[in-house]
Design a protein around this motif. Sequence first.
Motif, PDB file in Angstrom:
ATOM      1  N   ARG A   1       2.694   6.394  -7.320  1.00 35.56           N
ATOM      2  CA  ARG A   1       1.611   6.924  -8.132  1.00 35.56           C
ATOM      3  C   ARG A   1       1.813   8.378  -8.558  1.00 35.56           C
TER       4      ARG A   1
ATOM      5  N   LYS B   1     -13.670  -5.959  -5.840  1.00 35.04           N
ATOM      6  CA  LYS B   1     -12.530  -5.052  -5.690  1.00 35.04           C
ATOM      7  C   LYS B   1     -11.291  -5.622  -6.360  1.00 35.04           C
TER       8      LYS B   1
ATOM      9  N   GLN C   1      -5.454  -7.660  -3.614  1.00 33.11           N
ATOM     10  CA  GLN C   1      -6.043  -6.383  -4.022  1.00 33.11           C
ATOM     11  C   GLN C   1      -5.008  -5.260  -4.020  1.00 33.11           C
TER      12      GLN C   1
ATOM     13  N   ALA D   1      -2.198  -5.691  -6.711  1.00 35.29           N
ATOM     14  CA  ALA D   1      -2.650  -5.304  -8.050  1.00 35.29           C
ATOM     15  C   ALA D   1      -2.717  -3.781  -8.189  1.00 35.29           C
ATOM     16  N   SER D   2      -3.176  -3.124  -7.129  1.00 38.70           N
ATOM     17  CA  SER D   2      -3.234  -1.664  -7.144  1.00 38.70           C
ATOM     18  C   SER D   2      -1.839  -1.049  -7.249  1.00 38.70           C
TER      19      SER D   2
ATOM     20  N   SER E   1      -7.719  -2.697 -13.844  1.00 36.39           N
ATOM     21  CA  SER E   1      -7.042  -1.396 -13.917  1.00 36.39           C
ATOM     22  C   SER E   1      -5.544  -1.582 -14.160  1.00 36.39           C
ATOM     23  N   ALA E   2      -4.934  -2.560 -13.498  1.00 33.44           N
ATOM     24  CA  ALA E   2      -3.508  -2.823 -13.710  1.00 33.44           C
ATOM     25  C   ALA E   2      -3.234  -3.285 -15.135  1.00 33.44           C
TER      26      ALA E   2
ATOM     27  N   CYS F   1      -0.526  -1.308 -10.710  1.00 35.71           N
ATOM     28  CA  CYS F   1      -1.191  -0.301 -11.543  1.00 35.71           C
ATOM     29  C   CYS F   1      -0.520   1.062 -11.375  1.00 35.71           C
ATOM     30  N   ASP F   2      -0.226   1.438 -10.134  1.00 35.82           N
ATOM     31  CA  ASP F   2       0.409   2.727  -9.854  1.00 35.82           C
ATOM     32  C   ASP F   2       1.798   2.820 -10.470  1.00 35.82           C
TER      33      ASP F   2
ATOM     34  N   TRP G   1       0.839  -1.200   0.000  1.00 35.84           N
ATOM     35  CA  TRP G   1       0.000   0.000   0.000  1.00 35.84           C
ATOM     36  C   TRP G   1       0.879   1.258   0.000  1.00 35.84           C
TER      37      TRP G   1
ATOM     38  N   ARG H   1     -11.663  -5.263 -10.077  1.00 35.68           N
ATOM     39  CA  ARG H   1     -11.457  -3.876 -10.484  1.00 35.68           C
ATOM     40  C   ARG H   1      -9.973  -3.521 -10.518  1.00 35.68           C
ATOM     41  N   GLN H   2      -9.243  -3.921  -9.469  1.00 36.19           N
ATOM     42  CA  GLN H   2      -7.823  -3.599  -9.408  1.00 36.19           C
ATOM     43  C   GLN H   2      -7.029  -4.344 -10.484  1.00 36.19           C
TER      44      GLN H   2
END
Length: 537
Positions: free
Chosen positions: A155, A225, A186, A189-190, A232-233, A193-194, A148, A228-229
């Motif tokens: 980002r 979720k 989750q 993956a976020s 997006s990635a 993406c960043d 996180w 979605r992540q």
Amino acid sequence: MLSIILLFVVFDQYQKARLFFVQSVSDFASKPSNIACLEAAGALDLLRPLLTDAVPSIQHMAAIALGKIANNDYRLAQALIRKDILPQLLKNIDKQNKFYKKAALFVIRSIAKHSPELASTVIQNNGLEIVTLCLGDFDSGVKEAAAWALGYIARHNKNLAQVVVDAGTVPLVVLCLQEPELYLKQISASALCDISKHDKDLAETVADAGAIPFLAKALSNPDPKLKRQALSALSSIAKHTVNLGESIIEAEIFPDVLIHMAHPDEGVNKAAATLTREICKHSLEMAQLIVNIGGIGALVELINTSKLTVRLPAVMALGYIAGHSDQLAIAVIGSSGIVLLSTVLHEEKDDHMLAITVWAIGQIGKHTTEHAKAVAVANILPKLLALYIDPNSSEDLKVKCNSALKQVLQRCMCIESLESLVHDSPPNILKYVLGQFSKILPHDARARRLFVTSGGLKKVQEIQADPGSALSEYIQVINCCFPEEIVRYYSPGYPDSLLEAVEQYQPKCPSLFALEEQLSSDFTSKSSLSSHAEEDA
């Protein structure tokens, strides 16, 4: 003996008071409205020494309170750096328990999220090294907090993301993506993406680390979720180059992505449409692949049933598909795409959404006469003109309207639609309208009659065009399609010239006095003849 008991009671009360204090401050810091009061009370200075408290739970709660304060206020996040609290927080973190590690990583995230400058300061204070170390921790909760924090650092911009990559974090995040814990998947993956969203080199680093197959596998997980992540990635990877887009297609996630456009969660819908858009934009072959598996129908259905934010990537995807070739544009028209875009154009009020819709319409209508006719029949041209001349429209919307009108009008041969634009169009748009009339009128008698009766010819005569300009040439061609007396009749000032001619006209009939004498003579002759007739009788 009694004194010893009392001593233990005092120390116990002191410990409980410290714990109560940090817990209370943490609770107050959860609400942004309380941050100013905590600042005024000197909460940072009071919490700082508690980071080295002998009781681990007090250390842990003090770190959480600092993280909440920094998370809710940019100035206090700066103050936390200025007071050198971060180095103290991160000192000997490898020897701390998992609860303290998670709290410290929360503080790093809370500071780094505010700006690139604060994120850089975190890196300078050894924060990135701590994050990288914690990504390899045994506890999944610590890994989650580290991933996180990593995402919040990466980002902001390309340079910070590159520093994150250079620290060797990407393979560790990919390993976290393979862990069984849902929340860790989750956040991992976020974070990917960043990192990958900034440029192709970073995206290629993520792809080379083997992230794509695991992101594709995450789509089969029922959690919205995570879906979605992961989508997006994959979008952040696919958007940069054709090769990266092909690597996403090779993961065999289509047509599963199209199915996700009908998912109950709006975030999943939008992410699926965004990934489809990023694939479609690269090449004709990729767009054709999406069309062959039913992509247009899925996009049209999503636009028809969704809200503004979800519609946006779907409308863009249709625009990219239609822009590649006339056949794909016909496929969009045949799936009621242009009718639906017309509905969006008349219903939406958001300028950005309108601009994207106008752009997509231009991509559809730019190819041939048939494509332009489909746009014209949908009654879109007057709306485009209205948005273009509306003073409240944004500059981007006006530019998009100007471009779309130019693209469509240069192909449009629909007389009725062109007629509706003659009277209100500014000169830079009117020249395209009259340019089409200059092609139609010489060969169509019905169009010439309609052009006169609708007031088009009269409007043309009122235009003040610069000599030698394209607009002036179009006007000359149009005037040559009509008799000279008709053109003259509709020219400005012609009624005045008629009245002036009436005033200057010299009558050629005999004078009134002569006429009266002639009438009197005729009457006398008739009376004489009547008297003689009576005498003979």
